[in-house]
Design a protein around this motif. Structure first.
Motif, mmCIF file in Angstrom:
data_model
loop_
_atom_site.group_PDB
_atom_site.id
_atom_site.type_symbol
_atom_site.label_atom_id
_atom_site.label_comp_id
_atom_site.label_asym_id
_atom_site.label_seq_id
_atom_site.Cartn_x
_atom_site.Cartn_y
_atom_site.Cartn_z
ATOM 1 N N SER A 79 0.822 -1.658 0.072
ATOM 2 C CA SER A 79 -0.146 0.035 -0.116
ATOM 3 C C SER A 79 1.047 0.891 0.321
ATOM 4 N N ASN A 80 -0.165 2.241 -0.324
ATOM 5 C CA ASN A 80 0.415 3.545 -0.780
ATOM 6 C C ASN A 80 2.315 3.646 -1.099
ATOM 7 N N THR A 82 4.559 4.701 -2.986
ATOM 8 C CA THR A 82 4.189 6.399 -3.491
ATOM 9 C C THR A 82 6.017 7.053 -3.997
ATOM 10 N N GLN A 261 3.273 5.323 -10.852
ATOM 11 C CA GLN A 261 2.001 6.310 -10.300
ATOM 12 C C GLN A 261 0.450 6.083 -10.191
ATOM 13 N N ILE A 262 0.049 6.042 -11.395
ATOM 14 C CA ILE A 262 -1.597 4.888 -11.923
ATOM 15 C C ILE A 262 -1.491 4.131 -11.746
ATOM 16 N N ASP A 265 -2.065 3.030 -7.994
ATOM 17 C CA ASP A 265 -2.902 3.477 -7.616
ATOM 18 C C ASP A 265 -4.035 2.713 -7.045
ATOM 19 N N ASN A 266 -4.044 2.042 -8.701
ATOM 20 C CA ASN A 266 -4.560 1.205 -9.237
ATOM 21 C C ASN A 266 -4.509 -0.254 -8.481
ATOM 22 N N GLU A 268 -3.829 -0.992 -5.539
ATOM 23 C CA GLU A 268 -4.477 -0.895 -4.325
ATOM 24 C C GLU A 268 -5.313 -0.637 -4.673
ATOM 25 N N LYS A 269 -6.338 0.543 -5.075
ATOM 26 C CA LYS A 269 -7.573 0.093 -5.012
ATOM 27 C C LYS A 269 -8.295 -0.710 -5.405
#
Length: 302
Positions: A79-80, A82, A261-262, A265-266, A268-269
């Motif tokens: 997670s996270n 970045t 990064q996207i 993000d995806n 984790e989402k």
């Protein structure tokens, strides 16, 4: 300079699917339709799983379940992800993909950048390595095999102490053995100090015999045996090779990480299981022991 010019480019999912077989993808899709706890999975990701498992359908199903379950149950590792979270780790630890090898295989390289064990963080290093694995796999979804070189230059008792976190390393080793969709064939620990043997003694109970047999430990005087697998010219110029310097590759790795990064993000989402939707709970992935025992123990990935 060594380059990736030999890498075959796949411009669309249809080309990827053709490499693992349309029928195989359809079978896994049908199975997924009966697994409501699993997320929606792209065609490219299905190809990655099938390729890793050499199109063994049962192993592919098991890997898919393990992959998404472990990501769900271990947010500290997945997670996270970045650049703001991991930039400090990029400044402490090198990780880059080596140029495509003459035999068509892939290789990853890691090494300490900062030798001060006080600034070394085991969890953040694992987070960075697993994130970069994701990037490498996405960039080359049909890689025939992967080798890893871990340069132990600067490794000290302080690093060893931090790595001997049983719970964390158990999770890490389980993910590598059960859920990481790479055909890992060799791990070379190079410039290894005597402490490397203590690290191996700690990790051995956490590894199956196949993974353990892939690992070879090389002191600084034993690089010739490494070059038989990965030619010297494919190493960084800092080590007498023809690939870019450590610092140049660090910058490139950070650039690639930022461009994903996207993707992170995806992941984790969307790439998590829904515990409330399990149907066959008898075959549920056992996250208590991280799959090192029980039904997933016998998963073979050739």
């Amino acid at each position: 300079m060594i380059s990736d010019s030999k890498q075959e480019a796949y411009t669309n999912d249809e080309q990827l699917i053709s490499k693992v077989g349309v029928n195989n993808v359809d079978i896994i899709r049908e199975w997924l339709s009966k697994q409501p706890h699993l997320p929606k999975i792209s065609d490219k990701q299905l190809v990655i799983f099938l390729n890793c498992c050499r199109c063994n359908l049962e192993n592919t199903k098991k890997m898919i379940d393990a992959y998404y379950t472990m990501r769900t149950h271990n947010p500290e590792m997945f997670s996270n992800r970045t650049i703001s979270e991991l930039e400090k780790t990029f400044n402490i630890f090198y990780f880059h993909k080596m140029p495509l090898l003459p035999d068509g295989s892939r290789a990853g390289f890691s090494r300490l950048r900062d030798f001060n064990s006080n600034v070394f963080n085991t969890l953040d290093t694992i987070r960075l390595v697993f994130a970069m694995y994701d990037v490498c796999i996405d960039e080359d979804p049909l890689a025939e095999e992967w080798k890893f070189v871990m340069d132990m230059t600067g490794f000290s008792i302080g690093h060893l102490t931090k790595l001997t976190n049983l719970t964390l390393m158990k999770k890490c080793m389980a993910y590598v053995q059960i859920a990481l969709p790479m055909r890992l064939t060799a791990v070379h620990l190079i410039n290894a100090p005597p402490l490397a043997n203590q690290l191996m003694m700690f990790l051995k109970p956490l590894m199956n015999k196949d993974l353990y047999s892939m690992i070879s430990v090389h002191p600084a005087s034993d690089m010739d045996s490494v070059y038989k697998s990965i030619p010297k010219e494919y190493f960084s110029s800092d080590m007498g090779g023809k690939a870019p310097s450590f610092e140049a590759q660090k910058e490139e790795s950070q650039k690639r990480f930022k461009s994903y990064q996207i993707f992170f993000d995806n992941d984790e989402k969307f790439n998590r299981i829904d515990e409330s939707k399990w149907i066959d709970k008898n075959n549920r992935f056992n996250s208590t022991n991280y799959g090192l025992e029980g039904s997933f123990k016998k998963l073979e990935l050739d």
